[in-house]
Structure formats: C-alpha cells, structure tokens
Design an enzyme around this catalytic site. Structure first.
Site, PDB file in Angstrom:
ATOM      1  N   CYS A  33       0.861  -1.153  -0.072  1.00  0.00           N
ATOM      2  CA  CYS A  33       0.043  -0.073   0.051  1.00  0.00           C
ATOM      3  C   CYS A  33       0.821   1.453  -0.056  1.00  0.00           C
ATOM      4  O   CYS A  33       0.240   2.127  -0.168  1.00  0.00           O
ATOM      5  CB  CYS A  33      -0.797   0.107   1.188  1.00  0.00           C
ATOM      6  N   ASP A  35       2.244   2.286   2.642  1.00  0.00           N
ATOM      7  CA  ASP A  35       2.481   3.228   3.824  1.00  0.00           C
ATOM      8  C   ASP A  35       3.650   2.878   4.603  1.00  0.00           C
ATOM      9  O   ASP A  35       4.478   1.803   4.522  1.00  0.00           O
ATOM     10  CB  ASP A  35       1.301   2.555   4.788  1.00  0.00           C
ATOM     11  N   CYS A  58      -2.789   3.538   7.514  1.00  0.00           N
ATOM     12  CA  CYS A  58      -4.104   3.411   7.451  1.00  0.00           C
ATOM     13  C   CYS A  58      -4.517   3.039   8.844  1.00  0.00           C
ATOM     14  O   CYS A  58      -3.781   3.047   9.836  1.00  0.00           O
ATOM     15  CB  CYS A  58      -4.888   2.177   6.774  1.00  0.00           C
ATOM     16  N   CYS A 102      -1.418  -4.918   7.478  1.00  0.00           N
ATOM     17  CA  CYS A 102      -1.271  -3.665   8.108  1.00  0.00           C
ATOM     18  C   CYS A 102      -0.371  -3.869   9.509  1.00  0.00           C
ATOM     19  O   CYS A 102       0.403  -3.109   9.991  1.00  0.00           O
ATOM     20  CB  CYS A 102      -2.537  -2.829   8.388  1.00  0.00           C
TER      21      CYS A 102
HETATM   22 FE1  FES Z   1      -1.406   0.269   4.401  1.00  0.00          FE
HETATM   23 FE2  FES Z   1      -2.774  -0.584   6.248  1.00  0.00          FE
HETATM   24  S1  FES Z   1      -3.229  -0.038   4.098  1.00  0.00           S
HETATM   25  S2  FES Z   1      -0.793  -0.262   6.422  1.00  0.00           S
END
Ligand code: FES
Length: 140
Positions: A33, A35, A58, A102
C-alpha cells in the site's frame, strides 16, 4: 467491520510521536500500500523505557501500532523481538482479513528499531539473525 478495541486504538492511539535521542529508530514500508511506519525506542539496561510511533498508515496500522507499543513498553528487548503481529491481532480482537498485513508494519518497525539499537551498541540478538530492514518485503 472493526471491533470496539480497534476503534478505540484508532481514534485514541497511544504512544504517538517521536523520541529525541532515541536509542533505536526503525522505519519500514509496506510495498502493498506504500504506507510507512517509524518506531522510536528508549532502552535502558535491556528494558524498553519509552516507545513512540509515527505513521503514514491506515487506521489498522495505527490501531495495531498503538497496541504493539503498549505491549512492549516496560518489557525487555527480548520480549519485543518475540512479539508477532499475531500477538497484536489477538490483543486487538482481530482485524478484517484484508487488513492483517497492516499489523505486520508495527512488528517489523519494532524489529528494525532494535536492529538499529543493536548495531549502535554492538549487541547481537539471535532473533535478528537474517533480519535486514533494507530488504523487507511485505507481501502479506
Ligand atoms: Fe497500508 Fe494498512 S493499508 S498499512
């Protein structure tokens, strides 16, 4: 979709921020993602005396990091090294299946912070054998 515990840690996350002069800092990204999670540790005599996290992540990443940091605060480095995302998920009462990856961010960022601490202090932890924060792949 999210249980109350998860919502509580998401809306009121514990240990958010950074630590100046941290003994260990770890940052990891999630290739799935994009992140990012950053963890700061203060370590005194093998005990984690302070921990903070910052994330471009997220809600599930925030909730699991909040829970993970609570679980390792006041515990030994060894305890933290053995904490898995499954332990965190259990404490949270679970996450939706598509969000389980995540929770891996927190586990890996804690390991990366301890790896940094170990390098700076010439320490060797068997749990970190083969662990390299630079080539983490998070295809979970
Ligand atoms: Fe990226 Fe949750 S969608 S850490």
């Amino acid at each position: 979709m999210y249980n109350e515990r998860v919502m509580d840690h998401f809306t009121n996350p514990r240990n958010v921020g950074e630590i100046e002069n941290a003994d260990g800092v770890g940052q990891v990204g999630n290739v799935k993602c994009g992140d990012i999670m950053k963890i700061y540790l203060k370590i005194d005599d093998e005990v984690i005396t302070d921990v903070k996290f910052k994330t471009f992540g997220c809600g599930s990443a925030i909730a699991s990091s909040s829970m993970a940091t609570e679980m390792i605060l006041g515990k030994t480095v060894k305890f933290a090294l053995n904490l898995t995302n499954q332990d965190v998920l259990q404490e949270l009462g679970g996450l939706p299946a598509v969000k389980v990856h995540c929770s891996v961010l927190a586990e890996q960022a804690i390991k990366a912070a301890i790896y940094n601490y170990a390098q700076e202090n010439n320490k060797v932890y068997e749990e970190l054998e083969g662990f390299d924060p630079d080539d983490l792949e998070h295809e979970h």
